[in-house]
Scaffold this motif. Structure first.
Motif, PDB file in Angstrom:
ATOM      1  N   ALA A  35     -18.192  -7.007 -16.145  1.00  0.00           N
ATOM      2  CA  ALA A  35     -17.347  -6.811 -14.968  1.00  0.00           C
ATOM      3  C   ALA A  35     -16.375  -7.978 -14.785  1.00  0.00           C
ATOM      4  O   ALA A  35     -15.214  -7.790 -14.393  1.00  0.00           O
ATOM      5  N   GLY A  36     -16.837  -9.196 -15.121  1.00  0.00           N
ATOM      6  CA  GLY A  36     -15.982 -10.364 -14.941  1.00  0.00           C
ATOM      7  C   GLY A  36     -14.793 -10.409 -15.870  1.00  0.00           C
ATOM      8  O   GLY A  36     -13.819 -11.125 -15.599  1.00  0.00           O
ATOM      9  N   LEU A  37     -14.845  -9.664 -16.977  1.00  0.00           N
ATOM     10  CA  LEU A  37     -13.713  -9.684 -17.907  1.00  0.00           C
ATOM     11  C   LEU A  37     -12.414  -9.232 -17.251  1.00  0.00           C
ATOM     12  O   LEU A  37     -11.330  -9.636 -17.668  1.00  0.00           O
ATOM     13  N   TRP A  38     -12.516  -8.402 -16.217  1.00  0.00           N
ATOM     14  CA  TRP A  38     -11.306  -7.899 -15.573  1.00  0.00           C
ATOM     15  C   TRP A  38     -10.686  -8.934 -14.631  1.00  0.00           C
ATOM     16  O   TRP A  38      -9.636  -8.692 -14.051  1.00  0.00           O
ATOM     17  N   MET A  39     -11.309 -10.093 -14.476  1.00  0.00           N
ATOM     18  CA  MET A  39     -10.672 -11.206 -13.769  1.00  0.00           C
ATOM     19  C   MET A  39      -9.818 -12.055 -14.716  1.00  0.00           C
ATOM     20  O   MET A  39      -9.117 -12.959 -14.283  1.00  0.00           O
ATOM     21  N   LEU A  40      -9.902 -11.762 -16.016  1.00  0.00           N
ATOM     22  CA  LEU A  40      -9.222 -12.565 -17.033  1.00  0.00           C
ATOM     23  C   LEU A  40      -8.097 -11.760 -17.673  1.00  0.00           C
ATOM     24  O   LEU A  40      -8.034 -10.535 -17.524  1.00  0.00           O
ATOM     25  N   PRO A  41      -7.217 -12.423 -18.414  1.00  0.00           N
ATOM     26  CA  PRO A  41      -6.174 -11.679 -19.141  1.00  0.00           C
ATOM     27  C   PRO A  41      -6.786 -10.679 -20.122  1.00  0.00           C
ATOM     28  O   PRO A  41      -7.912 -10.865 -20.598  1.00  0.00           O
ATOM     29  N   ALA A  42      -6.029  -9.643 -20.424  1.00  0.00           N
ATOM     30  CA  ALA A  42      -6.532  -8.601 -21.317  1.00  0.00           C
ATOM     31  C   ALA A  42      -6.657  -9.080 -22.751  1.00  0.00           C
ATOM     32  O   ALA A  42      -7.375  -8.487 -23.560  1.00  0.00           O
ATOM     33  N   GLY A  43      -5.974 -10.151 -23.104  1.00  0.00           N
ATOM     34  CA  GLY A  43      -6.024 -10.673 -24.464  1.00  0.00           C
ATOM     35  C   GLY A  43      -5.160 -11.908 -24.553  1.00  0.00           C
ATOM     36  O   GLY A  43      -4.886 -12.571 -23.547  1.00  0.00           O
ATOM     37  N   TRP A  44      -4.716 -12.219 -25.727  1.00  0.00           N
ATOM     38  CA  TRP A  44      -3.861 -13.380 -25.925  1.00  0.00           C
ATOM     39  C   TRP A  44      -2.758 -13.017 -26.907  1.00  0.00           C
ATOM     40  O   TRP A  44      -2.897 -12.115 -27.721  1.00  0.00           O
ATOM     41  N   ALA A  45      -1.638 -13.726 -26.794  1.00  0.00           N
ATOM     42  CA  ALA A  45      -0.474 -13.432 -27.625  1.00  0.00           C
ATOM     43  C   ALA A  45      -0.697 -13.942 -29.035  1.00  0.00           C
ATOM     44  O   ALA A  45      -1.084 -15.079 -29.243  1.00  0.00           O
ATOM     45  N   ALA A  46      -0.482 -13.088 -29.997  1.00  0.00           N
ATOM     46  CA  ALA A  46      -0.575 -13.470 -31.414  1.00  0.00           C
ATOM     47  C   ALA A  46       0.205 -12.453 -32.227  1.00  0.00           C
ATOM     48  O   ALA A  46      -0.064 -11.253 -32.171  1.00  0.00           O
ATOM     49  N   ASP A  47       1.176 -12.934 -32.967  1.00  0.00           N
ATOM     50  CA  ASP A  47       2.031 -12.073 -33.775  1.00  0.00           C
ATOM     51  C   ASP A  47       1.350 -11.799 -35.114  1.00  0.00           C
ATOM     52  O   ASP A  47       1.042 -12.732 -35.862  1.00  0.00           O
ATOM     53  N   GLU A  48       1.082 -10.546 -35.409  1.00  0.00           N
ATOM     54  CA  GLU A  48       0.447 -10.200 -36.692  1.00  0.00           C
ATOM     55  C   GLU A  48       1.311 -10.631 -37.875  1.00  0.00           C
ATOM     56  O   GLU A  48       0.821 -10.785 -38.988  1.00  0.00           O
ATOM     57  N   ALA A  49       2.632 -10.856 -37.640  1.00  0.00           N
ATOM     58  CA  ALA A  49       3.501 -11.276 -38.741  1.00  0.00           C
ATOM     59  C   ALA A  49       3.167 -12.676 -39.240  1.00  0.00           C
ATOM     60  O   ALA A  49       3.579 -13.063 -40.336  1.00  0.00           O
TER      61      ALA A  49
END
Length: 427
Positions: free
Chosen positions: A180-194
């Protein structure tokens, strides 16, 4: 660059989620022993269930970690943590089930959330400024060591004072709350697959194998301290009950070391620091095997804990140097499996040697194995660095030859860089 850069409401929410996700991991081995100890052959069964749990972690972490996608990590983390909560709940609900069923629940509890430590670490480092990454990792280590310091007493008190299944019920509740606490955090982090340049994830992760080896070396010393210390105390005629306070001192030393490491920038290359810290930590553990006085043993273990924190942080920072952002969570997960394998291998070696040699000799043999792993990791890192430098020189040489100069001076400029190129994306 101070700990103030890490302090924020979002970081506090991350800490709450991390406690819910990691405290069950610290509780699991001892809780499984208490769950089955009143059954016939209970201690052996408890050890087997703990082994199934660890095997689940070692197998699940690289498999699930390599499949985590940075931009949508939240649902993957949620599914894994929910699976872990289910495994713990199953163990608590059916304590008298067939051993095979209990082993399946234990393996599920270990495997399902095994990518969460790596994913949460990548999420934390993405939430703070780049200049504060070392402080963020230090704060994470302090939290982890604090959890491991408090957990054994909590599990023992609940299992003996209330009921053997209660620690596992608590573990299930904590892990479910972290979902439940995960929804207090960002959905992920920025990372370019390139940033992977078309390489497969497996090939990218394989470049970091020296860091995995040194990671296994670091935790193998912890295995020696935890598993052989009671036998060593008994060998010297000291009360075995001192093992608990001594190991608490080790954990508190690690928490203090993590705090000290994050206070400043340290000189030297990361790989040099890692080797020096592991060698110094090995010397401290060897002193534990050689010094008979309890007070000096305690001092050596506290110092070993301080050094262990630094060694752990340097290898995590090394991964950030070697791997692109899109592979960091996977790299942390593979590291998690590697250190678990190092712990299990050294513990098994020490346990086998105890049938033939004194506990002090078993510890020294384990220290020798740790130094061997450290040397292998250092040699691999040195060769990897040399190959990178050589490749860069060859690339520069080819670039120089490709520029044709006219009599009037340098040749014409290259074609303009198209929009969306790698150079522009990195600005």
């Amino acid at each position: 660059m101070t700990y103030r850069d890490v302090a924020s409401k979002q970081a506090l929410a991350w800490a709450v989620v991390a406690i819910g996700a990691r405290m069950p991991v610290a509780m699991a081995p001892l809780a499984l022993v208490f769950l089955t100890r009143e059954r016939p052959g209970g201690y052996s069964l408890g050890a087997a269930l703990a082994a199934a749990y660890v095997i689940g972690e070692i197998a699940g972490a690289p498999f699930l970690g390599t499949r985590m996608r940075p931009h949508r990590a939240r649902p993957q983390l949620a599914v894994g943590l929910a699976g872990g909560a289910t495994g713990f709940a199953g163990l608590a609900a059916f304590p008298h089930a067939h051993p095979a069923i209990l082993a399946a629940f234990a393996a599920l509890a270990g495997a399902a959330p095994s990518a969460a430590p790596g994913g949460l670490r990548a999420l934390l480092t993405a939430m703070v400024p780049k200049r504060a990454v070392a402080q963020a990792l230090s704060a994470e280590s302090m939290l982890t060591f604090g959890i491991w310091s408090l957990t054994p007493a909590a599990v023992t008190g609940l299992a003996l004072g209330v009921a053997p299944r209660i620690p596992l019920l608590l573990a299930a509740a904590l892990m479910a709350s972290s979902v439940a606490g995960l929804w207090m955090l960002p959905a992920g982090w920025a990372a370019d697959e390139a940033d992977r340049d078309g390489e497969s994830m497996a090939r990218i992760l394989s470049r970091a194998w020296p860091a995995y080896v040194t990671g296994a070396a670091g935790l193998s010393l912890l295995a020696l301290a935890e598993l052989v210390l009671p036998a060593l105390l008994e060998q010297r005629g000291t009360g075995v009950g001192w093992a608990g306070p001594l190991l608490t001192g080790l954990s508190l030393g690690s928490a203090a070391g993590a705090f000290l490491y994050g206070l400043r920038d340290w000189p030297g290359r990361l790989r040099t620091r890692s080797v020096l810290l592991l060698c110094a930590m090995s010397a401290c553990v060897a002193l534990v095997a050689l010094i008979p006085a309890l007070a000096w043993m305690a001092a050596a273990l506290v110092l070993a804990g301080v050094l262990q924190a630094g060694a752990m942080l340097t290898r995590n920072l090394s991964l950030r140097e070697i791997l692109p952002p899109s592979a960091l969570a996977a790299g942390y997960s593979v590291m998690y499996a590697a250190v678990g394998a190092g712990y299990a291998a050294t513990g098994s070696l020490a346990g086998a040697l105890l049938h033939f040699v004194a506990p002090s000799t078993a510890i020294l043999a384990g220290v020798g194995l740790t130094l061997l792993l450290t040397a292998v990791g250092a040699l691999g890192e040195s060769r990897r660095t040399a190959s990178v430098v050589s490749a860069g020189e060859r690339s520069a040489s080819r670039g120089d030859k490709g520029v044709v100069e006219s009599p009037a001076g340098p040749g014409p400029e290259r074609a303009p860089i198209c929009s969306g190129s790698d150079t522009e994306r990195r600005l």
